[in-house]
Design a protein around this motif. Structure first.
Motif, mmCIF file in Angstrom:
data_model
loop_
_atom_site.group_PDB
_atom_site.id
_atom_site.type_symbol
_atom_site.label_atom_id
_atom_site.label_comp_id
_atom_site.label_asym_id
_atom_site.label_seq_id
_atom_site.Cartn_x
_atom_site.Cartn_y
_atom_site.Cartn_z
ATOM 1 N N ILE A 192 -7.499 6.882 -2.023
ATOM 2 C CA ILE A 192 -7.245 5.471 -2.337
ATOM 3 C C ILE A 192 -7.978 4.604 -1.323
ATOM 4 C CG2 ILE A 192 -5.503 3.650 -2.470
ATOM 5 C CD1 ILE A 192 -3.460 5.740 -3.274
ATOM 6 N N SER A 193 -8.683 3.589 -1.821
ATOM 7 C CA SER A 193 -9.325 2.599 -0.958
ATOM 8 C C SER A 193 -8.772 1.227 -1.336
ATOM 9 C CB SER A 193 -10.849 2.629 -1.141
ATOM 10 O OG SER A 193 -11.464 1.676 -0.296
ATOM 11 N N ASN A 194 -8.142 0.555 -0.379
ATOM 12 C CA ASN A 194 -7.478 -0.720 -0.640
ATOM 13 C C ASN A 194 -8.148 -1.826 0.171
ATOM 14 O OD1 ASN A 194 -5.720 -2.892 -0.970
ATOM 15 N ND2 ASN A 194 -3.872 -1.637 -0.875
ATOM 16 N N LEU A 195 -8.773 -2.781 -0.526
ATOM 17 C CA LEU A 195 -9.405 -3.924 0.130
ATOM 18 C C LEU A 195 -8.682 -5.225 -0.189
ATOM 19 C CD1 LEU A 195 -13.218 -3.132 -0.304
ATOM 20 C CD2 LEU A 195 -11.783 -2.800 1.716
ATOM 21 N N GLY A 196 -7.443 -5.111 -0.650
ATOM 22 C CA GLY A 196 -6.670 -6.297 -0.997
ATOM 23 C C GLY A 196 -6.470 -7.232 0.172
ATOM 24 N N ASN A 197 -6.282 -6.682 1.373
ATOM 25 C CA ASN A 197 -6.066 -7.524 2.552
ATOM 26 C C ASN A 197 -7.294 -8.339 2.916
ATOM 27 O OD1 ASN A 197 -3.434 -6.718 2.900
ATOM 28 N ND2 ASN A 197 -3.930 -5.059 4.314
ATOM 29 N N TYR A 198 -8.462 -7.949 2.382
ATOM 30 C CA TYR A 198 -9.700 -8.672 2.666
ATOM 31 C C TYR A 198 -10.006 -9.718 1.586
ATOM 32 C CZ TYR A 198 -10.511 -4.990 6.106
ATOM 33 O OH TYR A 198 -10.398 -4.127 7.167
ATOM 34 N N ILE B 284 -11.260 8.598 -7.312
ATOM 35 C CA ILE B 284 -10.811 7.732 -6.221
ATOM 36 C C ILE B 284 -10.350 6.416 -6.838
ATOM 37 C CG2 ILE B 284 -13.138 6.828 -5.798
ATOM 38 C CD1 ILE B 284 -12.376 6.591 -2.823
ATOM 39 N N LEU B 285 -9.271 5.847 -6.283
ATOM 40 C CA LEU B 285 -8.689 4.610 -6.804
ATOM 41 C C LEU B 285 -9.037 3.447 -5.882
ATOM 42 C CD1 LEU B 285 -6.717 3.406 -8.987
ATOM 43 C CD2 LEU B 285 -4.913 3.676 -7.244
ATOM 44 N N SER B 286 -9.568 2.369 -6.448
ATOM 45 C CA SER B 286 -9.874 1.155 -5.697
ATOM 46 C C SER B 286 -8.817 0.105 -6.012
ATOM 47 C CB SER B 286 -11.257 0.621 -6.080
ATOM 48 O OG SER B 286 -12.245 1.606 -5.877
ATOM 49 N N ASN C 223 0.825 -1.211 0.000
ATOM 50 C CA ASN C 223 0.000 0.000 0.000
ATOM 51 C C ASN C 223 0.860 1.262 0.000
ATOM 52 O OD1 ASN C 223 -2.805 0.931 0.051
ATOM 53 N ND2 ASN C 223 -2.281 1.820 2.026
ATOM 54 N N ASP C 224 1.968 1.233 0.753
ATOM 55 C CA ASP C 224 2.873 2.390 0.764
ATOM 56 C C ASP C 224 3.432 2.644 -0.632
ATOM 57 O OD1 ASP C 224 2.482 2.358 3.527
ATOM 58 O OD2 ASP C 224 4.265 1.134 3.886
ATOM 59 N N MET C 225 3.789 1.577 -1.319
ATOM 60 C CA MET C 225 4.353 1.710 -2.662
ATOM 61 C C MET C 225 3.291 2.181 -3.662
ATOM 62 S SD MET C 225 6.725 -1.753 -2.615
ATOM 63 C CE MET C 225 7.887 -1.283 -3.898
ATOM 64 N N ILE C 226 2.049 1.722 -3.463
ATOM 65 C CA ILE C 226 0.952 2.155 -4.335
ATOM 66 C C ILE C 226 0.668 3.643 -4.143
ATOM 67 C CG2 ILE C 226 -1.531 1.882 -4.764
ATOM 68 C CD1 ILE C 226 -1.121 -1.116 -4.004
ATOM 69 N N ILE C 227 0.730 4.115 -2.896
ATOM 70 C CA ILE C 227 0.518 5.543 -2.630
ATOM 71 C C ILE C 227 1.576 6.379 -3.337
ATOM 72 C CG2 ILE C 227 0.558 7.325 -0.829
ATOM 73 C CD1 ILE C 227 -0.612 5.199 1.076
ATOM 74 N N HIS D 247 -0.563 20.919 -5.405
ATOM 75 C CA HIS D 247 -0.055 20.021 -4.371
ATOM 76 C C HIS D 247 -0.781 18.682 -4.472
ATOM 77 C CE1 HIS D 247 -3.580 22.138 -2.830
ATOM 78 N NE2 HIS D 247 -3.835 21.056 -2.112
ATOM 79 N N ILE D 248 -0.157 17.629 -3.967
ATOM 80 C CA ILE D 248 -0.741 16.286 -4.019
ATOM 81 C C ILE D 248 -0.884 15.753 -2.598
ATOM 82 C CG2 ILE D 248 -0.407 13.914 -4.804
ATOM 83 C CD1 ILE D 248 1.105 15.064 -7.216
ATOM 84 N N HIS D 249 -2.112 15.754 -2.106
ATOM 85 C CA HIS D 249 -2.439 15.231 -0.782
ATOM 86 C C HIS D 249 -3.336 14.006 -0.979
ATOM 87 C CE1 HIS D 249 -0.560 18.718 0.672
ATOM 88 N NE2 HIS D 249 -1.595 19.426 1.073
ATOM 89 N N ILE D 250 -2.862 12.834 -0.608
ATOM 90 C CA ILE D 250 -3.612 11.604 -0.870
ATOM 91 C C ILE D 250 -4.315 11.103 0.398
ATOM 92 C CG2 ILE D 250 -3.426 9.179 -1.543
ATOM 93 C CD1 ILE D 250 -1.361 9.924 -3.536
ATOM 94 N N GLY D 251 -5.636 10.969 0.307
ATOM 95 C CA GLY D 251 -6.426 10.407 1.394
ATOM 96 C C GLY D 251 -6.400 8.889 1.327
ATOM 97 N N VAL D 252 -6.171 8.262 2.474
ATOM 98 C CA VAL D 252 -6.082 6.798 2.550
ATOM 99 C C VAL D 252 -7.218 6.291 3.428
ATOM 100 C CG1 VAL D 252 -4.635 4.833 3.155
ATOM 101 C CG2 VAL D 252 -3.576 6.944 2.323
ATOM 102 N N ALA D 253 -8.157 5.546 2.854
ATOM 103 C CA ALA D 253 -9.314 5.065 3.596
ATOM 104 C C ALA D 253 -8.888 4.072 4.676
ATOM 105 C CB ALA D 253 -10.316 4.409 2.650
#
Length: 419
Positions: free
Chosen positions: A339-345, A361-363, A251-255, A282-288
């Motif tokens: 970014i919303s990451n559900l890979g761990n699920y 938004i990126l899934s 996830n860190d690398m994807i961000i 500016h680039i501020h990325i929200g992480v769900a």
């Protein structure tokens, strides 16, 4: 002199708050900076400190109670001080500020009568039939049929004593399953107890429902999907994490890759304001981040200027704050992309609702081992699926596609993120 402590406005969208916990009770001494209460807002549960010294003379909102911003939360003053006039004056001002409603004409309640339960004598003479186990027809009165259904009795196993062997109410009442070979209960039997629990909506859940409903039904969403070969990313992460002092996640690398792709595609890093499209420099990325009450979106600021390790460290700190209800409103504001990451699920791919005012938004789905075609041959590979949700008012298909193409290139060739 006594001072009124009012329900604070702890976020830009907060209109009311809920007292989650009191740390002082009436009669306790309070010093400036002491923790008074936990206030549940539409974004998080936050600690609220006193601005005054004195004795807690009055609590205006009990634990679990909700009140609009600026309502009386508490009163702090000197021991034994009379605050009745202060309360009366404050309540009078609130009544004046409240909108007056026109008196409504009251209508006399209408009496509703319920029909008495029908007795067997009032049942129609028409008798329903069903098939017996041996293929014959079973005749039963409607009342007997209803009683059998309630008791879970198979009518084909009941001997009818009525005319033409019709099953009557008395036959059901006198029926003994033991005398029917134990198969009379072969139909489904209702043995459980129906129950449910209504959980009152938290301030956060109300805000999520309001915000995302407005986004889904006002922003014309469209979705772009792409599959990414993660073999090089897996190898790179393994090398980086070989250092005992560094631990980064996919996830860190994807961000980081997303931030780099946004720098190349500034139109995706935008907001829809209603009367303009705001292109953010500016680039501020929200992480769900999932929490018990719903979803919070902490923001990694200037993500394109930070390395994997720094992004990973910030994500861990903010996620922990979110889960322990210590996160502050300014740590969740100002995101330009989410970014919303559900890979761990174990979710392979999904679509997300855009977090307004962002345009996209990126899934992110799970990394899944599967056969792939490489150089004309079928070989094992690791594939991750990405879905970009776009607000068509601000971002067109070609613009979103160009962003995904660059993002895919960076993820499949992570060395490009460090040159």
């Amino acid at each position: 002199m006594a001072e009124i402590v009012r329900m604070p406005k702890l976020s830009d969208t907060m209109t009311e708050g809920v007292v989650a916990e009191w740390y002082k009770k009436v009669g306790d001494t309070v010093a400036e900076g002491d923790l008074l209460a936990d206030i549940e807002t539409d974004k998080a549960t936050m600690e609220f400190e006193s601005f005054y010294d004195g004795i807690l003379l009055h609590i205006g909102i009990e634990k679990g109670g909700a009140a609009p911003v600026n309502d009386i939360l508490a009163i702090i003053g000197e021991k034994g001080e009379d605050i009745s006039a202060l309360l009366k004056d404050a309540e009078g001002k609130e009544e004046e500020a409240a909108p007056k409603e026109e008196p409504k004409e009251e209508k006399a309640p209408q009496e509703v009568t319920k029909p008495e339960k029908a007795v067997e004598a009032s049942q129609p003479t028409l008798t329903k039939t069903s098939e017996s186990n041996d293929g014959g027809r079973v005749f039963a009165s409607p009342l007997a049929r209803k009683m059998a259904e309630d008791k879970g009795i198979n009518l084909s196993m009941v001997n009818g004593t009525g005319e033409n062997n019709r099953i009557t109410k008395k036959d059901i009442e006198n029926f003994n399953p033991a005398n029917a070979g134990g198969s009379a209960m072969s139909q489904s039997v209702n043995t459980g107890v129906e129950s449910y629990t209504d959980m009152p909506l938290s301030q956060m859940r109300k805000a999520i429902a309001k915000t995302l409903s407005a986004s889904k039904f006002s922003a014309p969403h469209f979705y772009l999907k792409v599959s990414v070969n993660m073999d090089n990313m897996i190898a790179s992460r393994k090398v980086i994490n070989a250092d005992d002092d560094v631990r980064i996640s996919f996830n860190d690398m994807i961000i980081k890759a997303t931030a780099s792709a946004l720098r190349k595609n500034p139109k995706v890093n935008s907001d829809w304001t209603g009367d303009a499209i705001r292109y953010n420099d500016h680039i501020h990325i929200g992480v769900a981040v999932a929490v018990d009450e719903g979803l919070l979106v902490p923001v990694i600021r200037f993500a394109d200027t930070k390395g994997f390790a720094q992004i990973g460290s910030e994500v861990k700190v903010l996620a922990e704050k979110a889960r322990t209800k210590k996160i502050q409103p300014d740590e969740m504001q100002g995101g330009t992309f989410a970014i919303s990451n559900l890979g761990n699920y174990g979710i392979e791919d999904f679509t997300s609702i855009i977090n307004p005012p962002n345009s996209c938004i990126l899934s992110v789905g799970e990394i899944k081992a599967m056969p792939i075609v490489k150089d004309g041959e079928i070989v094992p590979g690791n594939i991750m699926k990405l879905t970009l949700a776009c607000d068509h008012r601000a971002v067109d298909g070609a613009v979103g596609s160009a962003f995904l193409k660059d993002l895919k290139n960076l993820l499949e060739n992570p060395v490009k993120m460090i040159v």
